[in-house]
Design a protein around this motif. Structure first.
Motif, PDB file in Angstrom:
ATOM      1  N   ARG A 202      23.368  21.435  36.926  1.00 20.28           N
ATOM      2  CA  ARG A 202      24.278  20.395  37.378  1.00 20.28           C
ATOM      3  C   ARG A 202      25.598  20.600  36.654  1.00 20.28           C
TER       4      ARG A 202
ATOM      5  N   HIS B  79      19.908  29.008  36.494  1.00 22.58           N
ATOM      6  CA  HIS B  79      20.579  27.773  36.055  1.00 22.58           C
ATOM      7  C   HIS B  79      20.575  27.598  34.544  1.00 22.58           C
TER       8      HIS B  79
ATOM      9  N   LYS C  33      24.985  18.807  44.594  1.00 22.35           N
ATOM     10  CA  LYS C  33      25.729  19.489  43.532  1.00 22.35           C
ATOM     11  C   LYS C  33      27.225  19.375  43.770  1.00 22.35           C
TER      12      LYS C  33
END
Length: 783
Positions: free
Chosen positions: A107, A216, A170
């Motif tokens: 994020r 990520h 996102k």
């Protein structure tokens, strides 16, 4: 004595630790409320999973998104300070897990550092914090859906909202001056310092270093002093304010310069430091690392291995071959590592190859070298032999690449601190972990008790003499290293392994059972099938849901019939149907139940034995949350399930009132043992190590040692455990087997029974049939 041994005037280690997995709903306040219980148990320090701010929704904390703040989801700074104060008031320490290698970028809006890099590119004040190849173009962010079109259709789903680019849930920043009213999202996207690309491109084309193949989690360049300072300011403040007495450093092998990092950390942090470092058999930590030791996988290998019967190897090997499961451990391992290097970490291999003279086979040579280390990584120039062995092995496997390998070797040796040397060493650990632990361990399923983090499936058990040698070395070289039997990363819990160890005593019966069972209800792939039967027996009783979730994960990791990125619905449906099919065959299920329940009592014996020798042996023992009772957990996330601490408190109350529980399904006997060992350890502060040898027909089944107490030169503590209990019982039990003990009057803290000298010279002869008649272990303390 190694340089990483803590000196008498250096940081004081805890007597023991108790690991807690924090998450929303069980945060710092709940951990603080548990401290009184842990203190009564005898725990020396509470050991916390990461507490810095993680990505929203994280249930484990390893995906740190902001290293400058304690997680509000876990209670924030006030809750952390309160926990530390309450722990110290009880005389307990606080150890915290830290994650210096990577940060979560799942994020971007939750990670202010990464957000700034995406917004400003190489001009970002945080650009040097991440290992990004800005020269290759915009930062590639692999998040787009891909139905075979490389994500082109997904680009059409980009929108603009509130001054950001938005892709479903996102949000991404816009560089200054890159948007004017009327621009389309696609036009604005093309002007950014980043490009959103197909998720499939992460393994091959990513231009930032990551944690393993997890896109990520972006690697952090903590080797840079300024980055180190920024990433550790909060952690170092804990030490200054008395809120952290020790640190567990996660994934040290992923760092560019582990030794340099640890020296900088030790200079600034005055407490106890251990590193998550997986040592190959016979490997030791670099002597220049100023740490107490590892987080204990090396101890796990020897402690659990000594309860395995090596005589089972030919029978279980024959079963695996008959089943179609590969038994050439090295071949399976190399194949899995090669896949990791050539496919899963292709982007990293390409980045390394770009540092060498262009050649048709450069990437092949890099990948072959990465797959050829017999340790997780080398540490140049200090641990040069490991590097030399890897180069030699790669050249032997691929003579056609010898010239390129020589060039690579020469370049690295000329500059062992250079970028090429650093990147090869960083990546080799990723290849080993992803190839061996995450793939080969699910393919080579001959005997899964050996397939553990830090384990060696080719080494079938550990002999008693080798066990004592390992303990002697640990006491001499790393007396304050951590030891463990279960962690948040183990493939299966200590008690599952204890049950599987029983199978090594009855390999013929187990093999015959598998032949019958597989003929009736097989799983859809041989390695998975053999794993499934061992899992069912090792974790019995287990719910269908837990069993299916585990087998799906195992199958996807093995990549033999399905995988994480190419799931086969038919294959996976057969896995989901398996537990129901077992229950539907009443005769079969009754037989499985009978075999599983026959493992209970010897499995409990193994569990108590390995726990006793871990808790009172050299090193600082860790108790993973909940394992003070029987715990039959499998790999994460199964081993991160909530723990019923209330039930444990009820049993502890009874034990404190004098109850000596029987060895039964409640697990209270293990709680009694853990409490007894931890309290004896806190009281006596044992040191030294003296192997003890039994005499008589059952001598090989006794595992025993003695230790001295703080301020004494004479043995004051002795531990006795039973190994191979099934074959011991088959031979008629202990009979006249005895264990000679040093002079004095000894009391078993588990039973309260006292052993007095029987000989003129003061020596004590413990008759094991009497000493171990109630519990298969004894904790003896001398008056």
């Amino acid at each position: 004595m190694s340089a990483h041994t803590i000196s008498a005037n250096g940081p004081q280690p805890p007597t023991s630790t108790y690991r807690l997995q924090l998450r929303p709903g069980f945060g710092l306040a709940e951990a603080a409320d548990l401290l009184d219980h842990l203190h009564r148990l005898g725990v020396g320090a509470v050991y916390l999973s990461p507490i810095l701010t993680a990505t929203p929704g994280s249930d484990h904390g390893y995906d740190v998104a902001d290293p400058t703040r304690v997680s509000e989801a876990l209670g924030g700074e006030r809750a952390h300070a309160d926990l530390a104060a309450r722990a110290h008031a009880l005389g307990m320490g606080v150890v915290v897990d830290i994650v210096p290698n990577h940060m979560s970028v799942a994020r971007p809006d939750a990670n202010p550092w990464w957000w700034d890099v995406l917004e400003h590119g190489r001009d970002s004040v945080y650009a040097r914090c991440f290992d990004v190849d800005f020269d290759s173009g915009p930062v590639l962010v692999p998040v787009l859906g891909d139905d075979g079109d490389d994500g082109r259709a997904a680009l059409g789903e980009l929108t603009l909202a509130d001054g950001h680019l938005v892709y479903f849930d996102k949000r991404f920043p816009l560089a200054p001056g890159t948007f004017t009213p009327g621009d389309s999202a696609a036009q604005v996207h093309e002007r950014q310092h980043y490009r959103l690309v197909s998720w499939r491109r992460g393994d091959s084309q990513l231009n930032y270093r990551r944690f393993f193949d997890v896109d990520h989690l972006a690697a952090v360049r903590v080797e840079e002093p300024g980055v180190f300072d920024a990433a550790h300011a909060e952690i170092l403040r804990w030490a200054e304010e008395g809120r952290a007495d020790g640190l567990r450093v996660d994934h040290v092998d992923g760092l560019s310069d582990p030794g340099g990092y640890l020296r900088r950390l030790a200079e600034r942090f005055p407490g106890w430091i251990v590193v998550e470092k997986i040592l190959a058999p016979g490997e030791t930590l670099p002597a220049s690392w100023p740490v107490a030791g590892t987080t204990g996988y090396d101890a796990l290998r020897t402690v659990c291995g000594v309860f395995v019967d090596p005589d089972a190897e030919p029978v279980l090997t024959a079963l695996a071959r008959e089943h179609g499961v590969p038994t050439d451990i090295a071949a399976v391992d190399h194949q899995a590592r090669s896949h990791a290097a050539n496919e899963l970490l292709r982007a990293e291999v390409r980045r390394i190859a770009a540092l060498l003279p262009a050649s048709e086979h450069t990437e092949e040579a890099v990948a072959e070298l990465l797959a050829s280390f017999d340790v997780y990584r080398s540490y140049l120039p200090e641990a040069e032999p490991a590097w030399a062995r890897a180069v030699r092995t790669a050249a032997e496997r691929r003579p056609d690449l010898e010239a390129t390998l020589k060039t690579l070797d020469r370049t690295v040796r000329e500059d062992p601190h250079g970028e090429l040397a650093r990147r090869v060493q960083q990546t080799s650990g990723m290849v080993v972990a992803m190839g061996t632990e995450n793939t080969a361990f699910y393919r080579n399923t001959r005997y899964t008790a050996l397939n553990e983090v830090g384990g060696d499936p080719a080494e079938f058990g550990v002999g008693v003499s080798a066990f004592h040698e390992a303990n002697l070395h640990r006491e001499a070289a790393e007396p304050h290293t951590m030891t463990a039997l279960s962690t948040h990363d183990t493939k299966r819990s200590e008690d599952v392994r204890a049950r599987l160890a029983v199978l090594s005593e009855i390999p013929g019966d187990f093999a015959d059972a598998v032949r019958r069972w597989s003929a009736r209800v097989p799983l859809p792939e041989p390695s998975l099938d053999l794993l499934g039967w061992q899992t069912l027996l090792g974790a019995w009783p287990i719910s269908d849901e837990r069993l299916v979730e585990y087998l799906l994960k195992a199958a996807r990791e093995a990549r033999l019939g399905t995988s994480w990125t190419a799931q086969d619905p038919d294959f996976e449906d057969r896995i989901r149907a398996w537990p129901g099919q077992l229950r539907a065959d009443a005769d079969l299920y009754a037989e499985i139940r009978a075999v599983a329940e026959s493992l209970d009592r010897p499995g409990w014996s193994n569990s108590l034995g390995q726990k006793a020798v871990q808790l009172l042996g050299p090193g600082v023992p860790d108790v993973y949350q909940g394992t003070e009772l029987w715990d039959l957990s499998l790999v994460d996330p199964d081993n991160r399930r909530p723990v019923d601490h209330g039930r444990r408190a009820e049993l502890l109350d009874r034990i404190e009132r004098g109850w000596r529980p029987p060895v039964d399904a409640s697990g209270a006997a293990k709680l009694h043992l853990v409490r007894t060992c931890l309290r004896a350890r806190a009281e006596l502060r044992p040191s030294g190590y003296l192997p003890l040898a039994a005499e008589g027909a059952g001598a090989e089944h006794a595992l025993a040692f003695a230790r001295t107490a703080r301020g004494s030169r004479e043995p004051a503590l002795a531990v006795v455990a039973t190994r191979l209990p099934v074959t011991l019982a088959d031979a008629g039990g202990w009979g006249e087997t005895v264990l000679p003990l040093p002079p004095g009057e000894w009391t078993d803290r588990l039973t309260g029974r006292t052993l007095a000298p029987e000989r003129m010279d003061g020596l004590v002869t413990a008759h094991l049939a009497e000493l171990l008649d109630r519990y298969p272990v004894a904790v003896l303390v001398r008056r």
